[in-house]
Enzyme design. Structure first.
Site, PDB file in Angstrom:
ATOM      1  CB  THR A 160     -11.755  19.098 -30.619  1.00 46.43           C
ATOM      2  OG1 THR A 160     -10.992  18.636 -31.969  1.00 46.43           O
ATOM      3  CG2 THR A 160     -11.433  20.320 -30.348  1.00 46.43           C
TER       4      THR A 160
ATOM      5  CG  ASP B 238     -17.728  11.910 -34.930  1.00 46.22           C
ATOM      6  OD1 ASP B 238     -16.540  11.870 -34.307  1.00 46.22           O
ATOM      7  OD2 ASP B 238     -17.623  10.190 -35.562  1.00 46.22           O
TER       8      ASP B 238
ATOM      9  CG  PHE C 299      -4.860  17.021 -39.156  1.00 46.69           C
ATOM     10  CD1 PHE C 299      -5.825  18.111 -39.688  1.00 46.69           C
ATOM     11  CD2 PHE C 299      -6.179  16.527 -38.402  1.00 46.69           C
ATOM     12  CE1 PHE C 299      -7.336  18.440 -39.869  1.00 46.69           C
ATOM     13  CE2 PHE C 299      -7.740  16.426 -38.598  1.00 46.69           C
ATOM     14  CZ  PHE C 299      -8.215  17.118 -39.175  1.00 46.69           C
ATOM     15  N   GLY C 300      -3.719  14.165 -40.047  1.00 46.92           N
ATOM     16  CA  GLY C 300      -4.656  13.088 -40.763  1.00 46.92           C
ATOM     17  C   GLY C 300      -4.196  12.649 -41.918  1.00 46.92           C
TER      18      GLY C 300
HETATM   19  P1  IMP Z   1     -12.782  12.745 -34.982  1.00 42.84           P
HETATM   20  O1  IMP Z   1     -13.496  13.586 -35.579  1.00 42.84           O
HETATM   21  O2  IMP Z   1     -12.007  12.705 -33.892  1.00 42.84           O
HETATM   22  O3  IMP Z   1     -13.365  10.901 -34.588  1.00 42.84           O
HETATM   23  O4  IMP Z   1     -11.584  11.973 -35.963  1.00 42.84           O
HETATM   24  C1  IMP Z   1     -11.396  12.140 -37.232  1.00 42.84           C
HETATM   25  C2  IMP Z   1     -10.505  11.494 -38.123  1.00 42.84           C
HETATM   26  O5  IMP Z   1     -10.241  11.244 -39.656  1.00 42.84           O
HETATM   27  C3  IMP Z   1      -8.873  11.742 -37.330  1.00 42.84           C
HETATM   28  O6  IMP Z   1      -8.484  11.721 -36.541  1.00 42.84           O
HETATM   29  C4  IMP Z   1      -8.205  12.593 -39.250  1.00 42.84           C
HETATM   30  O7  IMP Z   1      -7.754  10.924 -38.995  1.00 42.84           O
HETATM   31  C5  IMP Z   1      -9.816  12.080 -40.290  1.00 42.84           C
HETATM   32  N1  IMP Z   1     -10.064  13.657 -40.847  1.00 42.84           N
HETATM   33  C6  IMP Z   1     -10.728  14.057 -40.544  1.00 42.84           C
HETATM   34  N2  IMP Z   1     -10.930  15.568 -40.839  1.00 42.84           N
HETATM   35  C7  IMP Z   1      -9.705  15.272 -41.724  1.00 42.84           C
HETATM   36  C8  IMP Z   1      -9.271  16.490 -42.424  1.00 42.84           C
HETATM   37  O8  IMP Z   1      -9.747  17.895 -42.681  1.00 42.84           O
HETATM   38  N3  IMP Z   1      -7.791  16.374 -42.962  1.00 42.84           N
HETATM   39  C9  IMP Z   1      -7.070  14.621 -43.255  1.00 42.84           C
HETATM   40  N4  IMP Z   1      -7.803  13.828 -41.890  1.00 42.84           N
HETATM   41  C10 IMP Z   1      -9.117  14.371 -41.351  1.00 42.84           C
END
Ligand code: IMP
Length: 196
Positions: free
Chosen positions: A21, A79, A154-155
């Site tokens: 990651t 993911d 985050f996110g």
């Molecule tokens: P990926 O798993 O790298 O495709 O990214 C998943 C995306 O979902 C992240 O970049 C966040 O935008 C969102 N996300 C996943 N888990 C969380 C979390 O625990 N808090 C807030 N956003 C999340």
């Protein structure tokens, strides 16, 4: 002090696993859970292994398989995504892209004044080791707030309010560590590895 044999073995020889990651927040959350099980993870950049799919499980499984074939050592791929019911599960597997483009504000604009704001976070963890891929899933249900809160995380943490609470994950950060989709999925992985 004499250590029990099993503990002594775990302390001298903790399992070390790559977590593919580039997301530091994800890494920290996973590390905290797996530490409880005596499992050490090392962050490794995930560039070059991503695939596009509508299924979190397929993304995690295929990436873990590809990465294991080149690294040939135990590793984890996670993911995750935010699934909003009244948007038919959007942004789901596209959560990362949507966050980068329109962000939390874009999600609030899309929902407008809609009363139905239920949503869930899902995390799928794929653990690759010799000859096998194991999948662990965690889900947390909640709703999308009407404003963007401040705080940690985050996110979409500033707009996701877990069921049973009135504040989002960005404010309830110590609660997030226990009840989040990621915490649940990594807890399952920890239990599996402990019994392996
Ligand atoms: P990926 O798993 O790298 O495709 O990214 C998943 C995306 O979902 C992240 O970049 C966040 O935008 C969102 N996300 C996943 N888990 C969380 C979390 O625990 N808090 C807030 N956003 C999340």
């Amino acid at each position: 002090m004499k250590l029990k044999k099993t503990n002594a073995k775990r302390i001298q020889n903790p399992k070390t696993i790559f977590f593919l990651t580039s997301n530091k927040s994800k890494f920290k959350e996973a590390e905290k859970i797996l530490n409880k099980f005596g499992i050490k993870i090392i962050s490794k950049n995930s560039k070059g292994i991503e695939i596009q799919s509508n299924s979190l499980e397929e993304i995690a499984r295929v990436c873990a398989k590809k990465a294991y074939e080149s690294l040939k050592r135990p590793l984890i791929v996670e993911d995750s995504g935010l699934f909003i019911d009244s948007l038919k599960g959007f942004p789901g597997p596209y959560s990362s892209y949507v966050l980068k483009t329109v962000g939390c504000k874009g999600i609030l604009d899309l929902l407008g004044q809609k009363r139905r704001r239920s949503a869930k976070f899902i995390a799928v963890v794929a653990y690759a080791s010799k000859n096998k891929i194991k999948i662990f899933k965690g889900v947390v249900n909640g709703k999308i707030s009407k404003k963007i809160f401040k705080g940690k995380g985050f996110g979409y943490d500033p707009i996701f309010i877990p069921n049973g609470y009135s504040k989002p994950f960005s404010i309830l950060y110590s609660i997030k560590e226990k009840i989040s989709h990621r915490a649940l999925a990594f807890e399952k992985l920890g239990k599996y590895l402990k019994g392996e």
